[in-house]
Design a protein around this motif. Structure first.
Motif, short mmCIF file in Angstrom:
data_model
loop_
_atom_site.label_atom_id
_atom_site.label_comp_id
_atom_site.label_asym_id
_atom_site.label_seq_id
_atom_site.Cartn_x
_atom_site.Cartn_y
_atom_site.Cartn_z
N GLN A 183 53.62 -66.98 37.09
CA GLN A 183 53.47 -67.44 38.48
C GLN A 183 53.99 -68.87 38.67
OE1 GLN A 183 52.38 -65.33 40.89
NE2 GLN A 183 52.40 -63.82 39.22
N ASP A 184 54.76 -69.35 37.67
CA ASP A 184 55.33 -70.70 37.72
C ASP A 184 54.26 -71.78 37.81
OD1 ASP A 184 58.05 -69.84 37.59
OD2 ASP A 184 57.95 -69.30 39.71
N ILE A 185 53.14 -71.54 37.15
CA ILE A 185 52.06 -72.51 37.07
C ILE A 185 52.00 -73.07 35.65
CG2 ILE A 185 49.55 -72.84 37.20
CD1 ILE A 185 49.57 -70.64 39.38
N VAL A 186 51.99 -74.38 35.52
CA VAL A 186 51.91 -75.05 34.22
C VAL A 186 50.50 -75.62 34.08
CG1 VAL A 186 52.86 -76.85 32.75
CG2 VAL A 186 54.36 -75.58 34.30
N HIS A 187 49.85 -75.33 32.97
CA HIS A 187 48.47 -75.74 32.77
C HIS A 187 48.36 -77.25 32.60
CE1 HIS A 187 44.54 -76.22 30.86
NE2 HIS A 187 44.23 -74.99 31.24
N THR A 188 49.18 -77.83 31.75
CA THR A 188 49.29 -79.26 31.41
C THR A 188 48.16 -79.80 30.54
OG1 THR A 188 48.17 -80.46 33.24
CG2 THR A 188 50.43 -79.64 33.67
N ASP A 189 47.15 -78.99 30.23
CA ASP A 189 46.02 -79.50 29.42
C ASP A 189 45.56 -78.43 28.43
OD1 ASP A 189 44.09 -81.23 28.51
OD2 ASP A 189 42.69 -80.87 30.15
N ILE A 190 46.51 -77.84 27.72
CA ILE A 190 46.19 -76.83 26.72
C ILE A 190 45.56 -77.52 25.51
CG2 ILE A 190 47.11 -75.06 25.18
CD1 ILE A 190 47.30 -74.24 28.08
N LYS A 191 44.34 -77.13 25.19
CA LYS A 191 43.64 -77.65 24.01
C LYS A 191 42.55 -76.67 23.64
CE LYS A 191 40.78 -80.72 26.89
NZ LYS A 191 40.41 -82.13 27.15
N ALA A 192 42.00 -76.84 22.45
CA ALA A 192 41.08 -75.83 21.91
C ALA A 192 39.82 -75.66 22.74
CB ALA A 192 40.72 -76.19 20.47
N ASP A 193 39.29 -76.73 23.33
CA ASP A 193 38.06 -76.59 24.08
C ASP A 193 38.28 -76.12 25.52
OD1 ASP A 193 39.24 -79.09 24.21
OD2 ASP A 193 37.40 -80.16 24.62
N ASN A 194 39.53 -75.79 25.87
CA ASN A 194 39.80 -75.13 27.14
C ASN A 194 40.05 -73.64 26.97
OD1 ASN A 194 39.43 -77.36 28.74
ND2 ASN A 194 41.59 -77.91 28.86
N ILE A 195 39.77 -73.13 25.78
CA ILE A 195 39.86 -71.70 25.51
C ILE A 195 38.43 -71.19 25.32
CG2 ILE A 195 40.68 -69.94 23.91
CD1 ILE A 195 43.06 -71.82 23.34
N PHE A 196 37.95 -70.45 26.31
CA PHE A 196 36.55 -70.04 26.36
C PHE A 196 36.38 -68.63 25.78
CE2 PHE A 196 37.21 -73.19 29.66
CZ PHE A 196 36.20 -74.09 29.39
N VAL A 197 35.28 -68.46 25.05
CA VAL A 197 35.06 -67.22 24.31
C VAL A 197 33.64 -66.73 24.53
CG1 VAL A 197 35.19 -66.10 22.05
CG2 VAL A 197 36.67 -68.06 22.54
#
Length: 321
Positions: free
Chosen positions: A133-147
């Motif tokens: 969708q042409d959206i860039v997250h800009t803050d990819i890091k381990a604590d932004n991946i929820f499980v």
């Protein structure tokens, strides 16, 4: 040392807030609360069913409407992205489903290789859904991946889109990559053009952390000589681990007359027999397919990095070993 996320907890309470959907939320605990910049994150339950838990998160009014646009753009096509289930406009809050954990913590546990791969693959699906969708997250890091887990890995979603941006094809942002510098791409450090490849570089660092429990660009005070900026060490490591001649040349050319070019050139020229590079491709104890995947996601030339969809098709994600 593993990176630890500090969360301020407060006493339980039962303040009721009503969302736009009409659902009433009872706040049970303060998870984070800061006055400057303003930030509140609460654990809440549904007044109708106390077993249903939610996260109520303050979104700065400057970002509220823009983030609504991004959420709406993703609403029906992003199964692996954590989107708000409700909003409380008068409090400038989004309501999210509750997840039991995040990768920053889980990676330090005794998760199996298969579980780690599943988390990473699902998170990469989330990045692909954003990029489609042409959206860039800009803050990819381990604590932004929820499980969601226990028992097993039930659900994985990429979250925290507050700094995400819609970037039409052919465009880019200059120097906008949010979050902690330990996860940022070289072009973000250089305040250069940031786009989808920047997310991919950051995700590669998350993959290394998930599989080897190392934040490779975390710089301890004991590693710093007097007067040396931690960022200088990070840039040196980025070049040491991931830059080959062609990739670094392409990277510098894309920066143009950016003043950071000289910083990267001086760092590049500082390697010698006494201070050799340590390419990730030569690290011991690392799976060969994994090395190949990481190399393709961390090419110093952003235009030559794998896309999210290409990374999903990589052999490492196909073979369970």
């Amino acid at each position: 040392m593993p990176l630890v996320r500090r969360i301020a907890t407060g006493p339980t309470c039962s303040i009721g807030l009503i969302g736009q959907s009409g659902r009433k939320y009872n706040i049970k605990k303060v998870l984070q609360e800061e006055s400057f910049p303003p930030r509140q994150v609460y654990l809440a339950t549904s007044a109708e069913d106390e077993r249903k838990r939610f996260i109520l998160k303050y979104i700065h009014s400057v970002n509220f409407d823009d983030l609504q646009v991004i959420n709406n753009r993703l609403r029906n096509c992003a199964r692996h992205v954590r989107l708000p289930q409700d909003i409380i406009p008068e409090k400038s809050m989004f309501v999210f489903e509750y997840f039991t954990d995040h990768l920053l913590h889980l990676a330090q546990t005794d998760l199996s290789v298969a579980a780690r791969k599943k988390i990473l693959k699902d998170a990469l699906h989330g990045i692909a859904e954003l990029h489609d969708q042409d959206i860039v997250h800009t803050d990819i890091k381990a604590d932004n991946i929820f499980v969601d887990c226990k028992p097993g890995i039930q659900r994985v979603q990429l979250g925290d889109l507050e700094d995400a941006a819609y970037i039409p094809p052919g465009s880019s942002m200059i120097g906008k990559q949010a979050g902690n510098w330990m996860w940022r791409s070289p072009e973000a450090h250089a305040q250069g053009p940031v786009n989808k490849p920047s997310d991919i570089f950051s995700f590669a660092l998350v993959c290394i952390y998930a599989m080897h429990k190392r934040v490779i660009f975390a710089v301890g005070e004991d590693e710093l000589e007097e007067g040396v900026d931690p960022l200088a060490v990070v840039i040196e490591r980025q070049i040491s681990y991931f830059a080959d001649e062609d990739g670094l040349k392409g990277f510098l050319e894309r920066l143009g007359d950016n003043p950071w070019v000289r910083v990267f050139e001086v760092t590049r020229d500082g390697f010698n027999q006494d201070n050799p590079r340590r390419p990730f491709a030569l690290w011991k104890g690392v799976d060969d397919d994994f090395k190949d995947l990481i190399a393709a996601m961390t090419n110093f030339d952003p235009e030559k990095r794998l896309t999210a969809r290409e990374a999903l098709a990589h052999e490492w994600f196909k073979v369970n070993k």
